[in-house]
Design a protein around this motif. Structure first.
Motif, PDB file in Angstrom:
ATOM      1  N   UNK A  72       0.832  -1.208   0.000  1.00 39.21           N
ATOM      2  CA  UNK A  72       0.000   0.000   0.000  1.00 39.21           C
ATOM      3  C   UNK A  72       0.865   1.256   0.000  1.00 39.21           C
ATOM      4  N   UNK A  73       1.921   1.246   0.837  1.00 36.25           N
ATOM      5  CA  UNK A  73       2.805   2.420   0.907  1.00 36.25           C
ATOM      6  C   UNK A  73       3.574   2.606  -0.397  1.00 36.25           C
ATOM      7  N   UNK A  74       3.993   1.490  -1.013  1.00 30.40           N
ATOM      8  CA  UNK A  74       4.678   1.585  -2.303  1.00 30.40           C
ATOM      9  C   UNK A  74       3.769   2.196  -3.359  1.00 30.40           C
ATOM     10  N   UNK A  75       2.477   1.816  -3.328  1.00 25.47           N
ATOM     11  CA  UNK A  75       1.521   2.363  -4.300  1.00 25.47           C
ATOM     12  C   UNK A  75       1.361   3.869  -4.094  1.00 25.47           C
ATOM     13  N   UNK A  76       1.219   4.292  -2.814  1.00 20.63           N
ATOM     14  CA  UNK A  76       1.085   5.732  -2.516  1.00 20.63           C
ATOM     15  C   UNK A  76       2.358   6.467  -2.916  1.00 20.63           C
ATOM     16  N   UNK A  77       3.517   5.846  -2.619  1.00 18.72           N
ATOM     17  CA  UNK A  77       4.796   6.458  -2.983  1.00 18.72           C
ATOM     18  C   UNK A  77       4.902   6.617  -4.498  1.00 18.72           C
ATOM     19  N   UNK A  78       4.481   5.589  -5.238  1.00 25.31           N
ATOM     20  CA  UNK A  78       4.523   5.659  -6.697  1.00 25.31           C
ATOM     21  C   UNK A  78       3.639   6.788  -7.211  1.00 25.31           C
ATOM     22  N   UNK A  79       2.437   6.923  -6.627  1.00 25.62           N
ATOM     23  CA  UNK A  79       1.551   8.019  -7.029  1.00 25.62           C
ATOM     24  C   UNK A  79       2.207   9.374  -6.760  1.00 25.62           C
ATOM     25  N   UNK A  80       2.838   9.499  -5.582  1.00 28.59           N
ATOM     26  CA  UNK A  80       3.486  10.763  -5.229  1.00 28.59           C
ATOM     27  C   UNK A  80       4.656  11.050  -6.177  1.00 28.59           C
ATOM     28  N   UNK A  81       5.422  10.002  -6.520  1.00 24.00           N
ATOM     29  CA  UNK A  81       6.539  10.197  -7.452  1.00 24.00           C
ATOM     30  C   UNK A  81       6.032  10.606  -8.835  1.00 24.00           C
ATOM     31  N   UNK A  82       4.932  10.004  -9.264  1.00 26.66           N
ATOM     32  CA  UNK A  82       4.337  10.412 -10.545  1.00 26.66           C
ATOM     33  C   UNK A  82       3.876  11.863 -10.491  1.00 26.66           C
ATOM     34  N   UNK A  83       3.283  12.241  -9.339  1.00 24.16           N
ATOM     35  CA  UNK A  83       2.835  13.626  -9.182  1.00 24.16           C
ATOM     36  C   UNK A  83       4.023  14.582  -9.181  1.00 24.16           C
TER      37      UNK A  83
ATOM     38  N   UNK B 215       5.627  24.586  -4.088  1.00 26.94           N
ATOM     39  CA  UNK B 215       5.132  24.168  -2.775  1.00 26.94           C
ATOM     40  C   UNK B 215       4.545  22.751  -2.843  1.00 26.94           C
ATOM     41  N   UNK B 216       3.746  22.492  -3.909  1.00 31.15           N
ATOM     42  CA  UNK B 216       3.148  21.164  -4.066  1.00 31.15           C
ATOM     43  C   UNK B 216       4.229  20.102  -4.251  1.00 31.15           C
ATOM     44  N   UNK B 217       5.229  20.405  -5.046  1.00 29.55           N
ATOM     45  CA  UNK B 217       6.325  19.461  -5.267  1.00 29.55           C
ATOM     46  C   UNK B 217       7.074  19.191  -3.966  1.00 29.55           C
ATOM     47  N   UNK B 218       7.343  20.266  -3.218  1.00 29.07           N
ATOM     48  CA  UNK B 218       8.059  20.100  -1.937  1.00 29.07           C
ATOM     49  C   UNK B 218       7.247  19.226  -0.975  1.00 29.07           C
ATOM     50  N   UNK B 219       5.912  19.455  -0.944  1.00 26.98           N
ATOM     51  CA  UNK B 219       5.052  18.658  -0.062  1.00 26.98           C
ATOM     52  C   UNK B 219       5.092  17.186  -0.458  1.00 26.98           C
ATOM     53  N   UNK B 220       5.017  16.936  -1.768  1.00 24.05           N
ATOM     54  CA  UNK B 220       5.045  15.552  -2.228  1.00 24.05           C
ATOM     55  C   UNK B 220       6.405  14.910  -1.986  1.00 24.05           C
ATOM     56  N   UNK B 221       7.462  15.707  -2.129  1.00 27.83           N
ATOM     57  CA  UNK B 221       8.792  15.168  -1.842  1.00 27.83           C
ATOM     58  C   UNK B 221       8.917  14.788  -0.370  1.00 27.83           C
ATOM     59  N   UNK B 222       8.314  15.588   0.505  1.00 26.75           N
ATOM     60  CA  UNK B 222       8.294  15.244   1.931  1.00 26.75           C
ATOM     61  C   UNK B 222       7.519  13.939   2.154  1.00 26.75           C
ATOM     62  N   UNK B 223       6.381  13.813   1.430  1.00 27.98           N
ATOM     63  CA  UNK B 223       5.586  12.584   1.542  1.00 27.98           C
ATOM     64  C   UNK B 223       6.392  11.373   1.086  1.00 27.98           C
ATOM     65  N   UNK B 224       7.081  11.504  -0.063  1.00 28.51           N
ATOM     66  CA  UNK B 224       7.894  10.408  -0.583  1.00 28.51           C
ATOM     67  C   UNK B 224       9.011  10.061   0.394  1.00 28.51           C
ATOM     68  N   UNK B 225       9.646  11.089   0.960  1.00 31.65           N
ATOM     69  CA  UNK B 225      10.723  10.849   1.917  1.00 31.65           C
ATOM     70  C   UNK B 225      10.211  10.101   3.154  1.00 31.65           C
TER      71      UNK B 225
END
Length: 425
Positions: free
Chosen positions: A39-50, A186-196
């Motif tokens: 599940x986390x890999x799927x969310x991470x993949x979505x965030x990386x795509x975003x 800002x959106x990219x930074x937020x997603x990068x934090x999520x991916x991290x």
């Protein structure tokens, strides 16, 4: 739970059940961790795509901002050029106006502002006319020049206003693009934090999964070790029981032979047989009942491995004396009425009816000239001609004609009875 499988079991307590429960718990936890990682890999993949989409949008926004900057620069340069042209045109207009003013002032000083006076004062009337015409032409030319310069001044002002309007629009567009760029960043930074954060969580879960798999491996090894020791003990106990049974059978046969010889000697001497000093054989429990494990195997291959057809107590042995003076040609298993009676091997029903002296009976043909006989049944649930598999129910225990409760069981080969206990394990 890590390390729970390290300790070896005490030899006096060989119960794998608690460890089986631990193993099931570990496997459930492994499944849960794997699901969480997926599940986390799927969310991470979505965030990386975003993030990738944000980077593409940022690149497009930067290009748009650069293009707007170039347009603003070009418009500013053009506006500067127009401003310079306006200033030069204004200077030119002022120069022409100044010349016309000087000329008019000079003419006034000389008294030439009055055409009539110019004509009256002139010594040559033709020259006066020419001078008057010349002044008119000069005045008209100056007026046209002033009009042309004024028109150009208005056009330059209009163009400057248009450029200012365009610069204003470009500024608004640049501001909007700059805001869009900040929002994308800002959106990219937020997603990068999520991916991290997800990467850290996934790494932790992988470490946890590795520990759980090691626990699973150790628990599996422990259970296998316990089961091997249990099996070794079972084999040793079975071997000991078989040896004791063999010794009892040998002692019984020897006692029977001795008794037979004593009876024969007494009969030959015309004397009464001596008292029977043989001790009655102890009843043995029968707790292993025939099942489907023997299905598909040739009957002769079951010798020494056969399971008896019903649970109970072995109360009558092959060759042993019966109460009415005969001997058992099979085995009598004493049991409560209604116990299921099962086929010891694959076969076909060749008899299913009452058998005189034995009650209800079923006889199975197993091929190879082997028959098995089951008597004393309270009910028969199979018919002649029916194919039977090992472990199938044939009926239920009842009462023999002689009054014994349980099952009488025989094995016959080539029509002769054989000792079932030499076949049973």
């Amino acid at each position: 739970m890590a390390g729970a499988a390290h300790a070896a079991p005490a030899s006096s307590s060989l119960n794998p059940a608690p460890h089986q429960n631990d193993l099931q718990s570990v496997r459930k936890e492994i499944d849960s961790v794997k699901k969480d990682i997926a599940e986390k890999e799927a969310v991470k993949k979505q965030a990386q795509n975003a993030i990738a989409a944000s980077e593409a949008a940022l690149a497009a926004t930067r290009q748009a901002l650069a293009a707007l900057g170039r347009q603003q620069g070009q418009s500013a340069e053009r506006l500067a050029e127009l401003s310079a042209a306006l200033e030069a045109n204004q200077t030119q207009v002022k120069g022409v106006q100044a010349r016309v003013a000087r000329m008019l002032a000079e003419s006034y000083k000389r008294g030439q502002h009055d055409a009539m006076r110019l004509m009256l004062n002139a010594s040559d009337p033709n020259q006066a006319g020419r001078d008057l015409t010349y002044y008119r032409h000069i005045a008209a030319a100056q007026q046209r020049l002033i009009a042309d310069l004024s028109a150009r001044q208005a056009e330059l002002a209009r163009m400057a206003d248009e450029l200012k309007r365009q610069l204003g629009q470009l500024g608004l567009m640049a501001d909007a693009k700059a805001r869009e760029k900040r929002q994308l960043e800002l959106s990219k930074a937020s997603r990068e934090e999520t991916v991290s954060a997800l990467s850290g969580q996934i790494e932790n879960q992988h470490s946890r999964l590795a520990r759980l798999k090691e626990d699973e491996r150790q628990l599996s090894a422990l259970i296998a070790r316990i089961n091997r020791e249990i099996e070794a003990r079972r084999v040793a106990a079975a071997k000991k029981a078989a040896e004791e049974k063999k010794a009892r059978e040998l002692a019984r046969r020897q006692a029977d032979e001795k008794r037979r010889q004593e009876v024969a000697a007494a009969q030959k001497a015309g004397k009464a047989p001596p008292p029977d000093t043989r001790r009655p054989a102890a009843a043995e429990p029968v707790d292993t009942v025939a099942d489907a494990s023997a299905s598909g195997r040739a009957f002769r291959s079951l010798q020494g491995r056969m399971k008896l057809p019903v649970a109970g107590t072995l109360a009558g042995r092959f060759g042993g004396a019966r109460g009415e003076g005969t001997t058992w040609k099979g085995v009598y298993i004493q049991s409560a009425p209604g116990q299921p009676v099962r086929a010891v091997a694959d076969g076909r029903v060749v008899y299913a009816d009452a058998l005189r002296g034995y009650g209800n009976a079923i006889i199975l043909d197993h091929g190879g000239n082997y028959l098995t006989i089951y008597t004393g049944l309270s009910a028969i649930v199979r018919g002649v001609g029916q194919e039977i598999r090992a472990g199938d129910a044939l009926g239920a225990t009842g009462t023999l004609d002689s009054g014994e409760t349980g099952l009488y069981f025989e094995i016959r080969h080539m029509g002769r009875p054989v000792n079932p206990m030499s076949w049973a394990r």
